[in-house]
Design a protein around this motif. Structure first.
Motif, PDB file in Angstrom:
ATOM      1  N   PHE A  94       0.812  -1.209   0.000  1.00  0.00           N
ATOM      2  CA  PHE A  94       0.000   0.000   0.000  1.00  0.00           C
ATOM      3  C   PHE A  94       0.854   1.272   0.000  1.00  0.00           C
ATOM      4  CE2 PHE A  94      -3.095   2.908   2.146  1.00  0.00           C
ATOM      5  CZ  PHE A  94      -4.147   2.760   1.245  1.00  0.00           C
ATOM      6  N   ALA A  95       2.144   1.128   0.164  1.00  0.00           N
ATOM      7  CA  ALA A  95       3.039   2.268   0.373  1.00  0.00           C
ATOM      8  C   ALA A  95       3.048   3.256  -0.796  1.00  0.00           C
ATOM      9  CB  ALA A  95       4.458   1.788   0.663  1.00  0.00           C
ATOM     10  N   SER A  96       3.045   2.768  -2.028  1.00  0.00           N
ATOM     11  CA  SER A  96       3.119   3.707  -3.154  1.00  0.00           C
ATOM     12  C   SER A  96       1.852   4.558  -3.237  1.00  0.00           C
ATOM     13  CB  SER A  96       3.386   2.976  -4.473  1.00  0.00           C
ATOM     14  OG  SER A  96       2.319   2.110  -4.790  1.00  0.00           O
ATOM     15  N   TRP A  97       0.680   3.962  -2.957  1.00  0.00           N
ATOM     16  CA  TRP A  97      -0.565   4.737  -2.949  1.00  0.00           C
ATOM     17  C   TRP A  97      -0.533   5.764  -1.808  1.00  0.00           C
ATOM     18  CZ3 TRP A  97      -4.376   5.786  -6.142  1.00  0.00           C
ATOM     19  CH2 TRP A  97      -5.501   6.444  -5.634  1.00  0.00           C
ATOM     20  N   SER A  98      -0.105   5.339  -0.645  1.00  0.00           N
ATOM     21  CA  SER A  98      -0.031   6.259   0.496  1.00  0.00           C
ATOM     22  C   SER A  98       0.875   7.444   0.198  1.00  0.00           C
ATOM     23  CB  SER A  98       0.465   5.539   1.748  1.00  0.00           C
ATOM     24  OG  SER A  98      -0.498   4.644   2.222  1.00  0.00           O
ATOM     25  N   LYS A  99       2.012   7.177  -0.392  1.00  0.00           N
ATOM     26  CA  LYS A  99       2.951   8.260  -0.720  1.00  0.00           C
ATOM     27  C   LYS A  99       2.336   9.212  -1.743  1.00  0.00           C
ATOM     28  CE  LYS A  99       7.041   5.634   0.436  1.00  0.00           C
ATOM     29  NZ  LYS A  99       8.083   4.759  -0.066  1.00  0.00           N
ATOM     30  N   THR A 115      -2.318  15.445  -1.332  1.00  0.00           N
ATOM     31  CA  THR A 115      -3.080  16.196  -0.325  1.00  0.00           C
ATOM     32  C   THR A 115      -2.184  17.174   0.434  1.00  0.00           C
ATOM     33  OG1 THR A 115      -2.859  14.426   1.328  1.00  0.00           O
ATOM     34  CG2 THR A 115      -4.820  14.383  -0.099  1.00  0.00           C
ATOM     35  N   GLY A 116      -0.893  16.914   0.458  1.00  0.00           N
ATOM     36  CA  GLY A 116       0.040  17.833   1.097  1.00  0.00           C
ATOM     37  C   GLY A 116       0.145  19.175   0.381  1.00  0.00           C
ATOM     38  N   THR A 117      -0.322  19.230  -0.861  1.00  0.00           N
ATOM     39  CA  THR A 117      -0.317  20.490  -1.617  1.00  0.00           C
ATOM     40  C   THR A 117      -1.659  21.216  -1.502  1.00  0.00           C
ATOM     41  OG1 THR A 117      -1.068  19.452  -3.667  1.00  0.00           O
ATOM     42  CG2 THR A 117       1.327  19.546  -3.292  1.00  0.00           C
ATOM     43  N   SER A 153      -3.214   9.053   5.148  1.00  0.00           N
ATOM     44  CA  SER A 153      -2.492   9.525   3.962  1.00  0.00           C
ATOM     45  C   SER A 153      -3.117  10.791   3.379  1.00  0.00           C
ATOM     46  CB  SER A 153      -2.463   8.432   2.895  1.00  0.00           C
ATOM     47  OG  SER A 153      -1.749   7.316   3.362  1.00  0.00           O
ATOM     48  N   GLY A 154      -4.252  11.221   3.940  1.00  0.00           N
ATOM     49  CA  GLY A 154      -4.855  12.472   3.507  1.00  0.00           C
ATOM     50  C   GLY A 154      -6.201  12.364   2.836  1.00  0.00           C
ATOM     51  N   GLU A 155      -6.662  11.152   2.559  1.00  0.00           N
ATOM     52  CA  GLU A 155      -7.970  10.991   1.924  1.00  0.00           C
ATOM     53  C   GLU A 155      -9.093  11.221   2.938  1.00  0.00           C
ATOM     54  OE1 GLU A 155      -8.644   7.713  -0.904  1.00  0.00           O
ATOM     55  OE2 GLU A 155      -6.658   7.005  -0.290  1.00  0.00           O
ATOM     56  N   THR A 156     -10.236  11.662   2.439  1.00  0.00           N
ATOM     57  CA  THR A 156     -11.442  11.781   3.240  1.00  0.00           C
ATOM     58  C   THR A 156     -12.422  10.743   2.704  1.00  0.00           C
ATOM     59  OG1 THR A 156     -11.053  14.142   3.521  1.00  0.00           O
ATOM     60  CG2 THR A 156     -13.260  13.325   4.033  1.00  0.00           C
ATOM     61  N   ILE A 157     -12.866   9.846   3.575  1.00  0.00           N
ATOM     62  CA  ILE A 157     -13.685   8.721   3.131  1.00  0.00           C
ATOM     63  C   ILE A 157     -14.981   8.676   3.920  1.00  0.00           C
ATOM     64  CG2 ILE A 157     -13.804   6.201   2.949  1.00  0.00           C
ATOM     65  CD1 ILE A 157     -10.776   6.266   2.438  1.00  0.00           C
ATOM     66  N   ARG A 158     -16.051   8.477   3.185  1.00  0.00           N
ATOM     67  CA  ARG A 158     -17.370   8.316   3.786  1.00  0.00           C
ATOM     68  C   ARG A 158     -17.979   7.012   3.283  1.00  0.00           C
ATOM     69  NH1 ARG A 158     -20.201  14.304   3.994  1.00  0.00           N
ATOM     70  NH2 ARG A 158     -18.507  15.274   5.181  1.00  0.00           N
TER      71      ARG A 158
END
Length: 174
Positions: free
Chosen positions: A52-57, A63-65, A96-101
């Motif tokens: 999962f690391a490449s997706w997280s990065k 999202t860091g931008t 990792s910055g995603e917002t999930i519902r």
């Protein structure tokens, strides 16, 4: 219909300006990279998360931008084993910055037609769709890119309707 690969679709995250939104409608995804981790989870074995690391990065970078990445997961209750596994991993997406519902399928508005033949889709900046296509066994075939304003407008309408009624991950208790 021309399809792009998952890797090519992931490149779209490098170029969008504001918002990427994913509507997930399946109770099982047969994604090859997940096969091993899912099988280990079914056996109760630990997962190092390396797959999962490449997706997280990618998500951390995007999202860091200041750009947003959001998902609504429409799921059948009781959950399939796959959705149980997916729910157990969702904190990693959020970190990792995603917002999930989450939206239980039985709460879908009955008068809300699902565009693009009820397939999953990513919507980038309210102008580009990457519509997922799957084979009969549920394996990802690729994504179809669509920019037709009428189709995009349908997806925006569905996104907005479902986002408002879906439950944020931290409050969703399966």
């Amino acid at each position: 219909m021309q399809l792009i690969s998952s890797a090519e679709r992931n490149q779209l995250f490098e170029g969008f300006a504001h918002d990427a939104f994913h509507l997930e409608l399946r109770d099982d995804y047969s994604v090859p990279v997940e096969d091993g981790p899912y099988e280990r989870w079914l056996r109760g074995e630990p997962d190092d998360g390396e797959w999962f690391a490449s997706w997280s990065k990618l998500m951390e970078r995007v999202t860091g931008t200041g750009r947003t990445v959001r998902r609504v997961r429409v799921v059948t209750e009781p959950h399939s084993q796959y959705i149980q596994w997916e729910h157990s991993l969702t904190l990693s997406n959020v970190q990792s910055g995603e917002t999930i519902r989450w939206l239980p399928r039985h709460l879908l508005p009955p008068d809300l037609p699902l565009p693009v033949a009820g397939n999953d889709w990513w919507l980038f900046d309210d102008k580009l769709l990457a519509v997922g296509h799957f084979d009969g066994s549920g394996r990802v075939l690729g994504s179809e890119l669509i920019e037709a304003p009428s189709v995009v407008a349908e997806c925006i309408r569905v996104r907005d309707a479902l986002w408002d009624i879906a439950t944020p991950h931290d409050r969703y208790n399966p």
